[in-house]
Write an enzyme that holds these catalytic residues in place. Structure first.
Site, PDB file in Angstrom:
ATOM      1  N   ASP A  10       0.855  -1.189   0.000  1.00 53.78           N
ATOM      2  CA  ASP A  10       0.000   0.000   0.000  1.00 53.78           C
ATOM      3  C   ASP A  10       0.891   1.240   0.000  1.00 53.78           C
ATOM      4  OD1 ASP A  10      -1.992  -1.847   0.217  1.00 53.78           O
ATOM      5  OD2 ASP A  10      -2.820  -1.094   2.103  1.00 53.78           O
ATOM      6  N   ASP A 136     -15.578  -3.192  -1.045  1.00 56.44           N
ATOM      7  CA  ASP A 136     -15.128  -2.906   0.318  1.00 56.44           C
ATOM      8  C   ASP A 136     -16.355  -2.582   1.151  1.00 56.44           C
ATOM      9  OD1 ASP A 136     -12.525  -3.031  -0.812  1.00 56.44           O
ATOM     10  OD2 ASP A 136     -12.686  -0.923  -1.396  1.00 56.44           O
TER      11      ASP A 136
END
Length: 254
Positions: A10, A136
């Protein structure tokens, strides 16, 4: 079905970080060298990397992350590995640019909710193998724009809609568990795979090898591992060996 383990990288301002529950105020930085991080996971045997442009997801300037992505892609190419990339991809041009750089599969999230026609377009242009949708969710409802906003759409409804467009691959993240090491939400992830008839990659909450084997035993197509491999609660090499061994056991040579 093959089972793939994706080490996560990330990116925030060009650095390798992890967030808790997607909250930028709860960030831990692990490295200023994304290419070396990629090299580390590939040396341990990974065949895929999952790279997220957090700045892009939050709608912020992401020039440093694009430079980091290019360096990661260069390393991956030298290992013969592939890269799955998402975060802020909300136009045909941004998808095309990522694929042209050498990304093997792009992940679209917010666009699936706000621009379903874009999903249909990129699936037609680039094929289902190169496109995934990130779903998500918090308490079953899809979050968008870096998980900041509630879309008002359930994860199941979005998956079914995407399936009608020809989508095959979904990455499902339980936002409540992401970065906390509390274990995957296996029941919700498996339900999404079964109802939608999709290949689902589990994400959010992996802590130990048992979480990885639970995802594999639930017939999911893969798992994304982040904080656990950075903090040492899970050994990536052992997880990869376990997945490969199980694959041979389930599919013996003729």
């Amino acid at each position: 079905m093959s089972f793939t383990i994706f080490p996560a990288i990330d990116l925030r301002a060009g650095r390798v970080v992890r967030l808790k529950e997607g909250d930028p105020a709860r960030m831990t930085a692990y490295s200023d060298d994304p290419a070396e991080t990629a090299r580390r996971w590939l040396r341990e045997g990974a065949s895929w990397l999952h790279v997220v442009n957090l700045d892009g997801a939050f709608g912020e300037s992401d020039h440093a992350n694009h430079s980091a992505l290019e360096s990661i892609l260069s390393v991956a190419k030298s290992f013969g590995a592939r890269v799955q990339f998402g975060g802020g991809l909300r136009s045909l041009m941004s998808v095309e640019r990522a694929l042209d750089l050498g990304v093997s599969r792009v992940v679209l999230g917010t666009a699936a909710v706000e621009q379903p026609d874009l999903i249909a377009d990129v699936l037609t242009r680039f094929g289902a193998q190169q496109i995934a949708v990130g779903i998500d969710a918090r308490d079953g409802m899809v979050r968008v724009r870096g998980w900041k906003d509630d879309s008002g759409i359930s994860a199941t409804d979005l998956a079914l809609h995407m399936r009608t467009l020809g989508l095959r691959t979904v990455i499902f993240t339980d936002v409540r568990r992401d970065g906390l090491g509390s274990g995957l939400n296996i029941d919700a992830t498996r339900e999404l795979a079964e109802i939608g008839g999709l290949d689902v990659i589990a994400s959010g909450g992996v802590h130990t090898l048992e979480d990885v084997t639970a995802a594999r035993d639930a017939a999911l197509s893969g798992v994304i591992i982040g904080r656990a491999i950075y903090e040492g609660t899970l050994d990536l090499k052992i997880a990869l060996e376990e997945a490969a061994h199980a694959g041979k056991k389930n599919h013996p040579m003729p």
